[in-house]
Design a protein around this motif. Structure first.
Motif, PDB file in Angstrom:
ATOM      1  N   TYR A  73       0.977  -0.724  -0.246  1.00  0.00           N
ATOM      2  CA  TYR A  73       0.302   0.051   0.152  1.00  0.00           C
ATOM      3  C   TYR A  73       0.965   1.142  -0.345  1.00  0.00           C
ATOM      4  N   THR A  74       1.784   1.325  -1.124  1.00  0.00           N
ATOM      5  CA  THR A  74       2.767   2.849  -0.967  1.00  0.00           C
ATOM      6  C   THR A  74       2.763   3.550  -2.336  1.00  0.00           C
ATOM      7  N   PRO A  75       2.583   4.794  -2.304  1.00  0.00           N
ATOM      8  CA  PRO A  75       2.210   5.982  -3.215  1.00  0.00           C
ATOM      9  C   PRO A  75       3.079   4.985  -4.329  1.00  0.00           C
ATOM     10  N   LYS A  76       4.262   4.235  -4.443  1.00  0.00           N
ATOM     11  CA  LYS A  76       5.309   4.284  -5.580  1.00  0.00           C
ATOM     12  C   LYS A  76       4.062   2.809  -6.122  1.00  0.00           C
ATOM     13  N   VAL A  77       3.846   2.010  -5.061  1.00  0.00           N
ATOM     14  CA  VAL A  77       3.357   0.903  -6.276  1.00  0.00           C
ATOM     15  C   VAL A  77       1.522   0.974  -6.255  1.00  0.00           C
ATOM     16  N   ILE A  78       1.003   1.388  -6.199  1.00  0.00           N
ATOM     17  CA  ILE A  78      -0.213   2.088  -6.632  1.00  0.00           C
ATOM     18  C   ILE A  78       0.502   2.732  -8.123  1.00  0.00           C
ATOM     19  N   MET A  79       1.350   3.913  -7.934  1.00  0.00           N
ATOM     20  CA  MET A  79       0.595   4.732  -8.623  1.00  0.00           C
ATOM     21  C   MET A  79       1.716   3.878 -10.100  1.00  0.00           C
ATOM     22  N   GLN A  80       2.515   3.304  -9.931  1.00  0.00           N
ATOM     23  CA  GLN A  80       3.181   2.127 -10.703  1.00  0.00           C
ATOM     24  C   GLN A  80       1.869   1.001 -11.481  1.00  0.00           C
ATOM     25  N   THR A  81       1.002   0.831 -10.103  1.00  0.00           N
ATOM     26  CA  THR A  81      -0.321  -0.158 -10.875  1.00  0.00           C
ATOM     27  C   THR A  81      -1.418   1.031 -11.909  1.00  0.00           C
ATOM     28  N   ARG A  82      -1.320   2.463 -11.454  1.00  0.00           N
ATOM     29  CA  ARG A  82      -2.815   2.963 -12.615  1.00  0.00           C
ATOM     30  C   ARG A  82      -1.290   3.113 -13.719  1.00  0.00           C
ATOM     31  N   GLN A  83      -0.199   3.358 -13.715  1.00  0.00           N
ATOM     32  CA  GLN A  83       0.769   3.761 -15.547  1.00  0.00           C
ATOM     33  C   GLN A  83       0.179   2.654 -16.229  1.00  0.00           C
ATOM     34  N   ILE A  84       0.424   1.312 -15.516  1.00  0.00           N
ATOM     35  CA  ILE A  84       0.314   0.128 -16.072  1.00  0.00           C
ATOM     36  C   ILE A  84      -0.960  -0.311 -16.601  1.00  0.00           C
ATOM     37  N   LEU A  85      -2.308  -0.043 -15.711  1.00  0.00           N
ATOM     38  CA  LEU A  85      -3.470   0.302 -16.599  1.00  0.00           C
ATOM     39  C   LEU A  85      -4.211   0.707 -17.894  1.00  0.00           C
ATOM     40  N   HIS A  86      -3.345   2.223 -17.882  1.00  0.00           N
ATOM     41  CA  HIS A  86      -3.590   2.874 -19.239  1.00  0.00           C
ATOM     42  C   HIS A  86      -2.986   2.088 -20.468  1.00  0.00           C
ATOM     43  N   GLN A  87      -2.047   1.267 -20.363  1.00  0.00           N
ATOM     44  CA  GLN A  87      -1.944   0.361 -20.777  1.00  0.00           C
ATOM     45  C   GLN A  87      -2.334  -1.316 -21.106  1.00  0.00           C
ATOM     46  N   SER A  88      -2.724  -1.571 -19.973  1.00  0.00           N
ATOM     47  CA  SER A  88      -2.651  -3.259 -20.089  1.00  0.00           C
ATOM     48  C   SER A  88      -3.290  -3.800 -21.153  1.00  0.00           C
ATOM     49  N   HIS A  89      -3.538  -5.029 -21.713  1.00  0.00           N
ATOM     50  CA  HIS A  89      -4.290  -5.718 -22.444  1.00  0.00           C
ATOM     51  C   HIS A  89      -5.739  -6.273 -21.568  1.00  0.00           C
ATOM     52  N   ASP A  90      -5.770  -6.323 -20.580  1.00  0.00           N
ATOM     53  CA  ASP A  90      -6.935  -6.926 -19.437  1.00  0.00           C
ATOM     54  C   ASP A  90      -7.462  -5.860 -18.811  1.00  0.00           C
ATOM     55  N   ARG A  91      -8.083  -4.701 -18.989  1.00  0.00           N
ATOM     56  CA  ARG A  91      -8.409  -3.796 -17.523  1.00  0.00           C
ATOM     57  C   ARG A  91      -9.412  -4.485 -16.920  1.00  0.00           C
ATOM     58  N   LYS A  92     -10.300  -4.826 -17.714  1.00  0.00           N
ATOM     59  CA  LYS A  92     -11.399  -5.108 -16.274  1.00  0.00           C
ATOM     60  C   LYS A  92     -11.096  -6.196 -15.560  1.00  0.00           C
ATOM     61  N   ARG A  93      -9.827  -7.050 -15.494  1.00  0.00           N
ATOM     62  CA  ARG A  93      -8.941  -7.755 -14.753  1.00  0.00           C
ATOM     63  C   ARG A  93      -7.829  -6.555 -13.376  1.00  0.00           C
ATOM     64  N   TYR A  94      -7.587  -6.590 -14.574  1.00  0.00           N
ATOM     65  CA  TYR A  94      -6.219  -5.382 -14.017  1.00  0.00           C
ATOM     66  C   TYR A  94      -6.738  -4.292 -12.646  1.00  0.00           C
ATOM     67  N   LYS A  95      -7.783  -3.898 -13.116  1.00  0.00           N
ATOM     68  CA  LYS A  95      -8.026  -2.709 -12.649  1.00  0.00           C
ATOM     69  C   LYS A  95      -8.588  -2.862 -11.134  1.00  0.00           C
ATOM     70  N   ARG A  96      -9.563  -4.054 -11.240  1.00  0.00           N
ATOM     71  CA  ARG A  96      -9.597  -5.282 -10.142  1.00  0.00           C
ATOM     72  C   ARG A  96      -8.380  -5.165  -8.898  1.00  0.00           C
ATOM     73  N   LEU A  97      -6.880  -4.656  -9.402  1.00  0.00           N
ATOM     74  CA  LEU A  97      -5.682  -4.906  -8.711  1.00  0.00           C
ATOM     75  C   LEU A  97      -5.476  -3.766  -7.741  1.00  0.00           C
ATOM     76  N   LEU A  98      -5.877  -2.406  -8.408  1.00  0.00           N
ATOM     77  CA  LEU A  98      -5.913  -0.432  -8.695  1.00  0.00           C
ATOM     78  C   LEU A  98      -7.334  -1.041  -7.044  1.00  0.00           C
ATOM     79  N   GLN A  99      -7.921  -1.617  -7.402  1.00  0.00           N
ATOM     80  CA  GLN A  99      -9.276  -1.329  -6.812  1.00  0.00           C
ATOM     81  C   GLN A  99      -8.472  -2.177  -4.943  1.00  0.00           C
ATOM     82  N   VAL A 100      -8.082  -3.268  -5.396  1.00  0.00           N
ATOM     83  CA  VAL A 100      -6.860  -3.640  -3.864  1.00  0.00           C
ATOM     84  C   VAL A 100      -6.732  -3.120  -3.240  1.00  0.00           C
TER      85      VAL A 100
END
Length: 421
Positions: free
Chosen positions: A265-292
């Protein structure tokens, strides 16, 4: 003579047994319960501390604060000196573990109506695999913590040997036994000669033929199940970007371990996850990680994996609900999928049992009794493997969660006396 007790500080659950007036008995460590989850919750804003079932309930009720489990696995590791943030305050893990052990001692003293000064602490055969120095350091750390909460004399005993002592009171004649103590963090084995005639023998070295262990337990099964079946539904091993790179896996692996969830739960990990989400090939599932990560529900996610493991001990299928991530989000899990996920770990567990037999120079067919203790022995695949290994031996599996504590108290009786205050 001061009273004595045995403390089974487990990765998942803990118990205490006491010797008083020559009698060994379990201590109610949480209400009427003689076992308690090895869990601690520091509530914001003042770091008010809760333990066991109450800590678990505080967390799942979404009370503000820091929840921690599997603290035993930190012993002997660099995390002991690094410490961690607890509600914005830096805290050493030694202090955190001390708070949990202090609660156990307080419950013991209240039950005994006396200050209990002597303790035999249980320990796995290996706190840390293949690292003798880390293993020695882990025991010294635990000893120092026990002394810091008020125990004057602290001895140690291997947990599987303690479990053997707890069963020995019922054994007529002599039996050659193998003890399989499979807890949340470790799997330990001992080949030992048992008889109720040996209960008060001061020196049992000749009866203990071999002990082995491996740092694998029920928490690893939770991790295997989570990574194999649940995590793919929140983007694990999905890809992103023009080069179809695999998403970083480190965060998923941390979310699959009780002792590491809070590090995600660090700002660095959350920011990286948000950045990858924009380029994700499976946005629906990967967005769930960001929510967690944003909602800090990693322990709830892992708790769902643990509940699936428990449910699959008695049924062939489990429907895991993840409504805290997304409405109508369910994952159906078959027991055969769970078995496949943990097979590699179970193979390492049975290999350690075989190593114990080899070191004792006994054959499988020489074993009269198999003592199964620890909650992980409830897993059907584990039971199948041990019944297959020892088809002619009797199986003893009563008091799975408290036998180690009882055996440690019997050992404290031999080490410190009958407990006359």
């Amino acid at each position: 003579m001061a009273l004595s007790c045995g403390i089974d500080f487990g990765t998942s659950n803990s118990s205490v047994a006491i010797v008083k007036d020559g009698t060994v008995g379990l201590v109610p460590v949480e209400g009427d319960h003689v076992t308690t989850p090895s869990a601690i919750f520091f509530q914001r804003p003042n770091n008010t501390v809760y333990f066991g079932r109450e800590a678990v309930q505080m967390f799942f009720d979404r009370a503000g604060g820091r929840f921690m489990r599997s603290l035993k696995r930190v012993l002997g590791t660099p995390l002991m000196t690094q410490g961690t943030l607890v509600n914005t305050r830096h805290m050493q893990f030694g202090k955190i573990i001390a708070a949990f052990l202090q609660n156990l001692k307080t419950q013991t003293d209240v039950f005994a109506q006396h200050d209990v000064l002597n303790v035999v602490m249980g320990r796995p055969v290996h706190f840390v695999d293949n690292d003798a120095e880390a293993d020695r350091r882990a025991q010294e750390e635990l000893k120092a913590i026990a002394q810091s909460v008020g125990f004057r004399n602290v001895e140690f005993q291997f947990e599987p040997i303690a479990a053997a002592f707890a069963h020995e009171v019922n054994i007529q004649g002599e039996k050659l036994a193998i003890v399989a103590d499979l807890g949340g963090g470790t799997s330990d084995f001992t080949v030992i000669r048992l008889s109720n005639r040996y209960l008060r023998k001061a020196d049992r070295a000749a009866d203990i033929l071999a002990s082995t262990g491996v740092r694998i337990g029920g928490n690893d099964f939770d991790k295997d199940l989570s990574l194999s079946i649940i995590m793919p539904e929140i983007g694990y091993r999905s890809t992103y970007g023009e080069k179809h790179l695999e998403v970083p896996l480190h965060t998923f692996h941390q979310l699959a371990e009780w002792s590491k969830v809070n590090f995600t739960y660090t700002p660095k990990v959350i920011m990286q996850t948000r950045q990858i989400l924009h380029q994700s090939h499976d946005r629906k599932r990967y967005k769930r990680l960001l929510q967690v990560l944003e909602q800090e529900t990693g322990h709830t996610l892992l708790g769902a994996a643990e509940q699936a493991k428990i449910s699959l001990t008695g049924q062939a299928e489990h429907r895991a609900a993840f409504g805290f991530i997304e409405d109508d989000f369910f994952v159906n899990i078959q027991r055969r999928e769970f078995d496949d996920a943990i097979q590699y770990e179970v193979d390492k567990i049975t290999a350690s049992a075989t190593q114990c037999l080899n070191q004792a120079s006994v054959r499988r067919e020489d074993i009269d009794l198999v003592i199964l203790t620890g909650g992980t022995t409830e897993v059907p695949l584990v039971q199948e493997e041990f019944r297959r290994m020892f088809p002619k031996a009797a199986i003893a599996d009563e008091n799975k969660l408290s036998s180690v504590g009882l055996g440690l108290a019997y050992d404290s009786q031999n080490k410190f006396g009958d407990g006359q205050p």
